[in-house]
Design a protein around this motif. Structure first.
Motif, PDB file in Angstrom:
ATOM      1  N   LYS A 129      -0.505   2.277  -7.731  1.00 60.18           N
ATOM      2  CA  LYS A 129      -1.503   1.349  -7.206  1.00 60.18           C
ATOM      3  C   LYS A 129      -1.614   0.121  -8.106  1.00 60.18           C
ATOM      4  CE  LYS A 129      -4.158   5.072  -5.055  1.00 60.18           C
ATOM      5  NZ  LYS A 129      -5.471   5.751  -4.953  1.00 60.18           N
ATOM      6  N   TRP A 130      -2.377  -0.861  -7.618  1.00 61.42           N
ATOM      7  CA  TRP A 130      -2.490  -2.129  -8.354  1.00 61.42           C
ATOM      8  C   TRP A 130      -3.024  -1.925  -9.757  1.00 61.42           C
ATOM      9  CZ3 TRP A 130      -7.426  -2.681  -9.849  1.00 61.42           C
ATOM     10  CH2 TRP A 130      -8.440  -2.132  -9.043  1.00 61.42           C
ATOM     11  N   HIS A 189       4.320   6.278  -5.645  1.00 59.55           N
ATOM     12  CA  HIS A 189       3.563   5.044  -5.450  1.00 59.55           C
ATOM     13  C   HIS A 189       2.616   4.777  -6.618  1.00 59.55           C
ATOM     14  CE1 HIS A 189       1.428   1.798  -3.544  1.00 59.55           C
ATOM     15  NE2 HIS A 189       0.289   2.456  -3.635  1.00 59.55           N
ATOM     16  N   GLY A 191       0.815  -1.202   0.000  1.00 58.51           N
ATOM     17  CA  GLY A 191       0.000   0.000   0.000  1.00 58.51           C
ATOM     18  C   GLY A 191       0.849   1.252   0.000  1.00 58.51           C
ATOM     19  N   GLU A 192       0.183   2.391  -0.193  1.00 63.38           N
ATOM     20  CA  GLU A 192       0.910   3.659  -0.296  1.00 63.38           C
ATOM     21  C   GLU A 192       1.658   3.995   0.991  1.00 63.38           C
ATOM     22  OE1 GLU A 192       0.079   8.233  -1.843  1.00 63.38           O
ATOM     23  OE2 GLU A 192      -1.594   6.854  -1.524  1.00 63.38           O
TER      24      GLU A 192
END
Length: 300
Positions: free
Chosen positions: A53-54, A51, A37-38
């Protein structure tokens, strides 16, 4: 050097990617993403510039997929937005719910029947809980997002911002399996009309083709009236109001006569159990609200 055969999960991930579906790892025997996660992002590798995300890291690159699934039996997530998919999720009732509660499959079948449509034939999987996922290709040039209950109880949809667990994955309750390998069909017009953003569609406002906009308007009318007829008790008046607001723009644009819309919504509302007087008041209010907020289509 000995070459081992790829694991079933790696093979399933590669097979999904071959169809153009962007995949990413889920936790073993779980439905949650395996990616960090971030809050704990190390800002290295894929995240060097910040970062990711998926949904951003989902891939169809076979080399990246082989590396990701090399050491652990990750389940497979398909990021529906990048994959150009809209997936209709037909869920099962919770174990504690009433035995008379219909599942998503039953509710969706009733929705199709009320819309005068057959249940679409398309790529379908059975989920670990016994529900079903129906895969459709997303309409070009349109950004649909996820929905929860918009088509009916125990019916969700996954598009941009969402993902589904791919066939070949498994959890403690069972596997995800393909029940119909038919290639994904285009999302039907009548389903799109139900899922489209309620705000005016700018492309349609400026569209010079009256035949295209008229087909869309007719599909929207069928879909919205079907939703009103299927509305559960306690949600009928709000569903009727939402349908009137959604359809009012087509009156403003000249695609549907007001009398036709009023008659169709009146019939649908009364079929759902609302009184004639209540239907007239709600429909008039919803249409007036929508017409006042939607500009007339410019003529060429």
């Amino acid at each position: 050097m000995t070459h081992h055969a790829p694991s079933p999960l790696l093979s399933a991930a590669l097979q999904a990617a071959e169809q153009g579906w962007h995949v990413f790892p889920l936790r073993p025997a779980d439905k949650r993403p395996a990616l960090h996660g971030e809050a704990v992002c190390p800002l290295i590798g894929d995240c060097t510039g910040g970062h990711r995300k998926w949904e951003d890291r989902a891939t169809i690159d076979p080399d990246r997929i082989r590396r990701a699934w090399a050491d652990r039996p990750f389940n497979i997530g398909i990021a529906t937005g990048p994959s150009g998919l809209v997936v209709v999720d037909l869920d099962m009732p919770k174990q504690k719910s009433s035995t008379g509660t219909p599942g998503g499959v039953t509710t969706f079948g009733a929705l199709c029947e009320r819309a005068g449509q057959a249940v679409p034939t398309t790529y379908r999987t059975r989920t670990a809980s016994g529900g079903h996922h129906l895969y459709f290709t997303a309409p070009p040039g349109v950004r649909l997002t996820n929905s929860a209950g918009r088509l009916g109880k125990l019916i969700d949809t996954r598009a941009h911002g969402g993902y589904v667990v791919a066939a070949g994955s498994f959890t403690a309750t069972g596997p995800y399996t393909v029940t119909d390998p038919t290639p994904p069909a285009p999302l039907p017009d009548w389903l799109y009309a139900l899922l489209a953003p309620r705000q005016p569609v700018r492309a349609l406002v400026a569209a010079p083709s009256s035949s295209k906009s008229s087909r869309y308007a007719a599909a929207a009318l069928r879909a919205e009236t079907a939703t009103v007829r299927a509305a559960p008790q306690g949600e009928r008046d709000w569903t009727l109001l939402s349908a009137a607001r959604a359809l009012g723009r087509f009156i403003a644009w000249g695609d549907l006569p007001r009398s036709v819309v009023e008659e169709a919504l009146q019939e649908a509302g009364e079929s759902a159990g609302l009184s004639s007087r209540q239907c007239r008041s709600t429909v008039r209010s919803g249409l007036n609200w929508s017409i006042a907020r939607n500009p007339q289509r410019r003529t060429a």
